[in-house]
Design a protein around this motif. Structure first.
Motif, PDB file in Angstrom:
ATOM      1  N   UNK A   1       6.525  21.073  13.001  1.00 55.65           N
ATOM      2  CA  UNK A   1       5.814  21.483  14.218  1.00 55.65           C
ATOM      3  C   UNK A   1       5.303  22.915  14.049  1.00 55.65           C
ATOM      4  N   UNK A   2       4.120  23.162  14.577  1.00 59.31           N
ATOM      5  CA  UNK A   2       3.526  24.486  14.520  1.00 59.31           C
ATOM      6  C   UNK A   2       4.381  25.468  15.328  1.00 59.31           C
ATOM      7  N   UNK A   3       4.525  26.709  14.782  1.00 57.61           N
ATOM      8  CA  UNK A   3       5.324  27.704  15.509  1.00 57.61           C
ATOM      9  C   UNK A   3       4.610  28.047  16.812  1.00 57.61           C
ATOM     10  N   UNK A   4       5.387  28.355  17.822  1.00 63.40           N
ATOM     11  CA  UNK A   4       4.778  28.674  19.115  1.00 63.40           C
ATOM     12  C   UNK A   4       4.298  30.110  19.147  1.00 63.40           C
ATOM     13  N   UNK A   5       3.126  30.290  19.731  1.00 65.23           N
ATOM     14  CA  UNK A   5       2.568  31.628  19.895  1.00 65.23           C
ATOM     15  C   UNK A   5       2.893  32.056  21.324  1.00 65.23           C
ATOM     16  N   UNK A   6       3.890  32.941  21.458  1.00 64.82           N
ATOM     17  CA  UNK A   6       4.311  33.315  22.804  1.00 64.82           C
ATOM     18  C   UNK A   6       4.217  34.827  23.009  1.00 64.82           C
ATOM     19  N   UNK A   7       4.053  35.194  24.258  1.00 65.16           N
ATOM     20  CA  UNK A   7       3.905  36.600  24.629  1.00 65.16           C
ATOM     21  C   UNK A   7       5.065  36.947  25.558  1.00 65.16           C
ATOM     22  N   UNK A   8       5.671  38.116  25.335  1.00 67.70           N
ATOM     23  CA  UNK A   8       6.785  38.499  26.208  1.00 67.70           C
ATOM     24  C   UNK A   8       6.293  39.372  27.352  1.00 67.70           C
ATOM     25  N   UNK A   9       6.648  38.982  28.561  1.00 67.20           N
ATOM     26  CA  UNK A   9       6.323  39.793  29.725  1.00 67.20           C
ATOM     27  C   UNK A   9       7.611  40.073  30.479  1.00 67.20           C
ATOM     28  N   UNK A  10       8.081  41.296  30.395  1.00 71.83           N
ATOM     29  CA  UNK A  10       9.306  41.708  31.094  1.00 71.83           C
ATOM     30  C   UNK A  10      10.467  40.755  30.826  1.00 71.83           C
ATOM     31  N   UNK A  11      10.674  40.453  29.572  1.00 72.16           N
ATOM     32  CA  UNK A  11      11.846  39.660  29.197  1.00 72.16           C
ATOM     33  C   UNK A  11      11.660  38.151  29.284  1.00 72.16           C
ATOM     34  N   UNK A  12      10.466  37.730  29.695  1.00 74.90           N
ATOM     35  CA  UNK A  12      10.221  36.291  29.810  1.00 74.90           C
ATOM     36  C   UNK A  12       9.067  35.912  28.876  1.00 74.90           C
ATOM     37  N   UNK A  31       3.480  11.520  23.435  1.00 77.08           N
ATOM     38  CA  UNK A  31       3.254  10.649  22.269  1.00 77.08           C
ATOM     39  C   UNK A  31       4.510  10.562  21.406  1.00 77.08           C
ATOM     40  N   UNK A  32       5.114  11.735  21.195  1.00 79.20           N
ATOM     41  CA  UNK A  32       6.308  11.812  20.356  1.00 79.20           C
ATOM     42  C   UNK A  32       7.443  10.973  20.955  1.00 79.20           C
ATOM     43  N   UNK A  33       7.592  11.106  22.262  1.00 81.90           N
ATOM     44  CA  UNK A  33       8.677  10.374  22.911  1.00 81.90           C
ATOM     45  C   UNK A  33       8.423   8.868  22.880  1.00 81.90           C
ATOM     46  N   UNK A  34       7.155   8.497  23.082  1.00 83.44           N
ATOM     47  CA  UNK A  34       6.817   7.064  23.062  1.00 83.44           C
ATOM     48  C   UNK A  34       7.004   6.472  21.683  1.00 83.44           C
ATOM     49  N   UNK A  35       6.759   7.315  20.661  1.00 81.78           N
ATOM     50  CA  UNK A  35       6.927   6.830  19.297  1.00 81.78           C
ATOM     51  C   UNK A  35       8.411   6.759  18.931  1.00 81.78           C
ATOM     52  N   UNK A  36       9.243   7.228  19.865  1.00 79.28           N
ATOM     53  CA  UNK A  36      10.686   7.156  19.624  1.00 79.28           C
ATOM     54  C   UNK A  36      11.199   8.297  18.761  1.00 79.28           C
ATOM     55  N   UNK A  37      10.306   9.235  18.469  1.00 81.42           N
ATOM     56  CA  UNK A  37      10.700  10.328  17.570  1.00 81.42           C
ATOM     57  C   UNK A  37      11.343  11.499  18.293  1.00 81.42           C
ATOM     58  N   UNK A  38      10.807  11.842  19.442  1.00 80.50           N
ATOM     59  CA  UNK A  38      11.237  13.081  20.098  1.00 80.50           C
ATOM     60  C   UNK A  38      12.526  12.920  20.870  1.00 80.50           C
ATOM     61  N   UNK A  39      12.989  14.052  21.357  1.00 79.20           N
ATOM     62  CA  UNK A  39      14.231  14.031  22.115  1.00 79.20           C
ATOM     63  C   UNK A  39      13.962  13.667  23.573  1.00 79.20           C
ATOM     64  N   UNK A  40      12.699  13.749  24.017  1.00 79.37           N
ATOM     65  CA  UNK A  40      12.389  13.530  25.432  1.00 79.37           C
ATOM     66  C   UNK A  40      12.867  14.726  26.238  1.00 79.37           C
ATOM     67  N   UNK A  41      12.723  14.615  27.555  1.00 80.29           N
ATOM     68  CA  UNK A  41      13.217  15.678  28.415  1.00 80.29           C
ATOM     69  C   UNK A  41      12.599  17.034  28.155  1.00 80.29           C
TER      70      UNK A  41
END
Ligand code: UDP
Length: 252
Positions: A1-12, A31-41
């Motif tokens: 999976x591609x790494x997430x590009x996230x920005x921190x704003x005041x600790x979040x 799609x991932x969940x339907x394919x039975x691959x992902x954890x869901x949720x």
């Protein structure tokens, strides 16, 4: 999976995504969940300045935003804060726009959708309209958002039996985020998203800001004027949020 590009704003942490990117991520989860691959949720949250401000005092909320599988910057205030802090987000993703886009994808992909929140007649009307507008979407159930703790096991079971891909929770923030964090896995839904007052808008019980306000990124101003109860809450939180962002800027 591609790494997430996230920005921190005041600790979040908030994802650097636009509307199309956010919708594509959710589709990936389904799609991932339907394919039975992902954890869901998979938990999707839509932090606005008010929520980011609340998260400064509510550690549980901060933790669960940071743990969420996707946190979209809901509002111009979040984008502005990111710019001041030197890690700019590209654009805001209004939670309501994301929800509409997800319904469109649900229509195309025949996703199973469950609506949870607001008053009984309102959620029923929202469900009726969503199903009518999206014939390909399978509206597998709905439930109002005014239940007691004792009702939760039966509610979770009701959702589980409906086997939704997407669980739309409109219980207000931070209730919806906390509820999803605690119960999403047990519902078996592939994705849960907190959408605040969106079901009221879908049902025609509340109005969205006119297009001109939205174009000018002034939706928040429209809501302040239209909803005085909300205005007190936001006007209390907003200056403190802005101030905290400025202090953080100087600390950097
Ligand atoms: N709501 C609910 N159960 C509750 C409290 C609130 O279903 O116990 C609903 C309420 O009816 C409304 C939504 O949650 O539809 C909250 O909307 P609001 O715009 O206040 O949420 P925000 O986006 O500001 O968190």
């Amino acid at each position: 999976m591609r790494a997430r590009d996230r920005v921190e704003i005041l600790g979040v942490f908030v994802d650097r995504v636009n509307l199309a990117g956010a919708a594509a991520r959710v589709k990936g989860f389904v799609d991932e969940s339907r394919a039975g691959g992902g954890s869901g949720g998979r938990l999707v949250v839509t932090p606005n300045p008010e929520m980011l401000h609340a998260a400064r005092r509510d550690e549980e909320l901060a933790r669960l935003i940071n743990r969420a599988d996707l946190a979209v910057p809901d509002g111009t205030g979040v984008v502005l804060a990111s710019r001041v802090l030197g890690a700019p987000l590209s654009d805001r993703v209004a939670g309501f726009d994301l929800l509409l886009e997800l319904f469109r994808l649900a229509d195309e992909g025949h996703w199973r959708v469950f609506l949870l929140g607001t008053y009984p007649e309102t959620v029923a009307e929202a469900a009726r309209r969503v199903a009518l507008d999206h014939p390909g979407l399978e509206l597998v159930g709905f439930h109002d958002g005014y239940f007691s703790p004792g009702d939760v096991p039966a509610l979770v079971e009701e959702i589980r039996a409906a086997r939704p891909d997407l669980l739309v929770a409109a219980l207000g923030s931070p209730k919806q985020e906390k509820w999803l964090a605690e119960h999403l896995a047990a519902t078996g839904a592939a994705v849960g998203i907190g959408v605040g007052g969106s079901l009221d808008v879908l049902a025609g019980r509340a109005r969205r800001a006119p297009a001109a306000f939205r174009r000018l990124r002034l939706e928040w101003l429209y809501r302040l004027v239209r909803e005085p109860r909300r205005a007190r809450r936001i006007l209390g939180a907003l200056p403190r949020f802005v101030w905290a962002v400025i202090i953080e800027r100087f600390r950097q």
